[in-house]
Write an enzyme that holds these catalytic residues in place. Structure first.
Site, PDB file in Angstrom:
ATOM      1  N   ASP A 239     -21.424 -23.990   3.973  1.00 32.29           N
ATOM      2  CA  ASP A 239     -22.279 -22.568   3.862  1.00 32.29           C
ATOM      3  C   ASP A 239     -21.470 -21.303   4.374  1.00 32.29           C
ATOM      4  OD1 ASP A 239     -25.173 -21.776   3.192  1.00 32.29           O
ATOM      5  OD2 ASP A 239     -24.799 -20.830   5.018  1.00 32.29           O
TER       6      ASP A 239
ATOM      7  N   TYR B  48     -25.801 -11.921   6.400  1.00 28.99           N
ATOM      8  CA  TYR B  48     -25.467 -11.927   5.107  1.00 28.99           C
ATOM      9  C   TYR B  48     -25.298 -10.403   4.476  1.00 28.99           C
ATOM     10  CZ  TYR B  48     -27.409 -16.448   3.625  1.00 28.99           C
ATOM     11  OH  TYR B  48     -27.525 -17.846   3.452  1.00 28.99           O
TER      12      TYR B  48
ATOM     13  N   HIS C  98     -26.589 -29.827   0.086  1.00 31.13           N
ATOM     14  CA  HIS C  98     -26.016 -28.907   0.835  1.00 31.13           C
ATOM     15  C   HIS C  98     -25.801 -28.935   2.631  1.00 31.13           C
ATOM     16  CE1 HIS C  98     -25.055 -24.496   1.626  1.00 31.13           C
ATOM     17  NE2 HIS C  98     -25.997 -24.223   2.488  1.00 31.13           N
TER      18      HIS C  98
END
Length: 383
Positions: A177, A307, A361
């Site tokens: 990630d 982000y 993930h």
């Protein structure tokens, strides 16, 4: 660096405030209370909220986490929280592990002892690592940034300074990630310090050079691009919001623990190899310990803003750029859309590419033994 020891100790009034908010939860309605098609299941969230209020023991989780050797260090004015577990073996290799969102440093809890002390866990002591697990700025117990511009690129610089301050002139990097983005930026920006990089995710911002004079996109690469676009259309709304208006989102999440839990739990279910049953992979205590760290950290705006900062500086490569340091990739079958090896080899020196039999993930939590064995195997010839 002003290095000092750290123990988690959430004030009792914060725990009581959480319980008060849980008691006052106002749940939404749902067309189908069991299904997840529209987002987090109402039935599941009712059960999670009840467990969090009446059965979850934060103090027990806090005591367990405090068995990890935790520290704070001030790097470029930011107080960074990290776990530092020295390795046990003839020549441990320094290794920095970086988590992502919606995870935290506790993603690495199961793999820290396997990497640091392989002999005590059925492995070869020659594979030992000095393990460093920092919390990203604005995550967990690391201080939030006070100025714009703190993204994966900037965190790579912070990590390089942290590792140097710990006495590690050269070190290895691993992550998934956001952690994959930080690790690849480390290889790109500080090649003289990086022994090699192992990742279990290809950052979505990675953009190899394309166009005239460069190899055309293959059918396999185009299929990946199509899959990624379709995934973004159906599953990417969270990233669009966090990457565009993180502050607006933070008002809701900072005020509602169940809202925060729904936002995070939906990702743990959707992105893991759980076949629709999130508790098949994660216990309720595991989910809520991670969520509680976000809640008690009071830094949701910073974790969401990461982000936006990263979107403003994607990993775009020019035709002349090539990262020469070795890179290894563990490919878990239920990971977010993953490009083929050729897509990554347009820029990186891929020396290991391992398809995994299961996992998603959150590889360090879902399949710690599989991930650790691939990390060991990748770095073994680099020692």
């Amino acid at each position: 660096m002003n290095l000092r020891d750290f123990k988690i100790n959430i004030p009792a009034e914060q725990i009581e405030d959480l319980r008060r908010r849980l008691r006052a939860t106002r749940l939404p309605s749902s067309l189908d209370a069991d299904q997840w098609d529209d987002g987090a299941s109402l039935v599941f969230m009712q059960r999670l909220a009840e467990y969090w209020l009446n059965r979850f023991d934060w103090r027990a989780q806090e005591a367990r986490l405090n068995r990890l050797p935790q520290h704070l260090a001030t790097v470029d004015g930011l107080d960074l929280h990290f776990v530092h577990q020295p390795g046990k073996g003839p020549a441990p290799m320094p290794l920095v592990l970086t988590h992502g969102w919606p995870g935290s440093f506790i993603e690495m809890e199961h793999i820290i002892p396997l990497l640091a002390d392989p002999a005590a866990n059925g492995g070869d002591p020659a594979d030992a690592f000095h393990v460093v697990v920092p919390s990203l700025p604005g995550f967990g117990f690391s201080a939030p940034p006070t100025v714009p511009g703190v993204d994966s690129y900037r965190v790579a610089e912070l990590w390089a300074k942290l590792m140097h301050g710990l006495g590690y002139g050269r070190f290895a990097a691993q992550g998934g990630d956001i952690g994959a983005g930080v690790s690849t930026w480390l290889a790109r920006r500080f090649p003289e310090q990086i022994i090699g990089v192992h990742i279990n995710y290809i950052p979505g911002s990675y953009q190899p050079p394309l166009g005239d004079g460069l190899p055309p996109i293959t059918a396999e690469e185009q299929a990946f691009l199509d899959t990624a676009a379709a995934w973004s259309n159906t599953e990417g709304a969270y990233a669009a919001e966090q990457g565009a208006k993180p502050q607006t989102l933070a008002y809701a999440m900072a005020d509602s623990p169940v809202g925060l839990a729904a936002w995070i739990t939906e990702k743990f279910r959707t992105w893991s190899d759980c076949d629709g049953d999130v508790e098949r992979v994660f216990t309720m205590d595991e989910l809520l310990t991670n969520i509680s760290i976000y809640w008690f950290g009071h830094m949701l705006d910073a974790s969401f803003r990461f982000y936006k900062e990263s979107r403003m500086r994607p990993q775009v490569f020019t035709a002349s750029e090539h990262v020469t340091g070795p890179l290894g990739m563990a490919v878990f079958p239920c990971e977010l859309p993953t490009p083929p090896r050729s897509w990554v080899e347009r820029v990186f020196n891929v020396q290991r590419w391992t398809p995994m039999p299961r996992g998603g993930h959150f590889a360090a939590l879902e399949q710690p033994e599989l991930l650790v064995e691939d990390i060991r195997a990748f770095f073994r010839p680099l020692r």
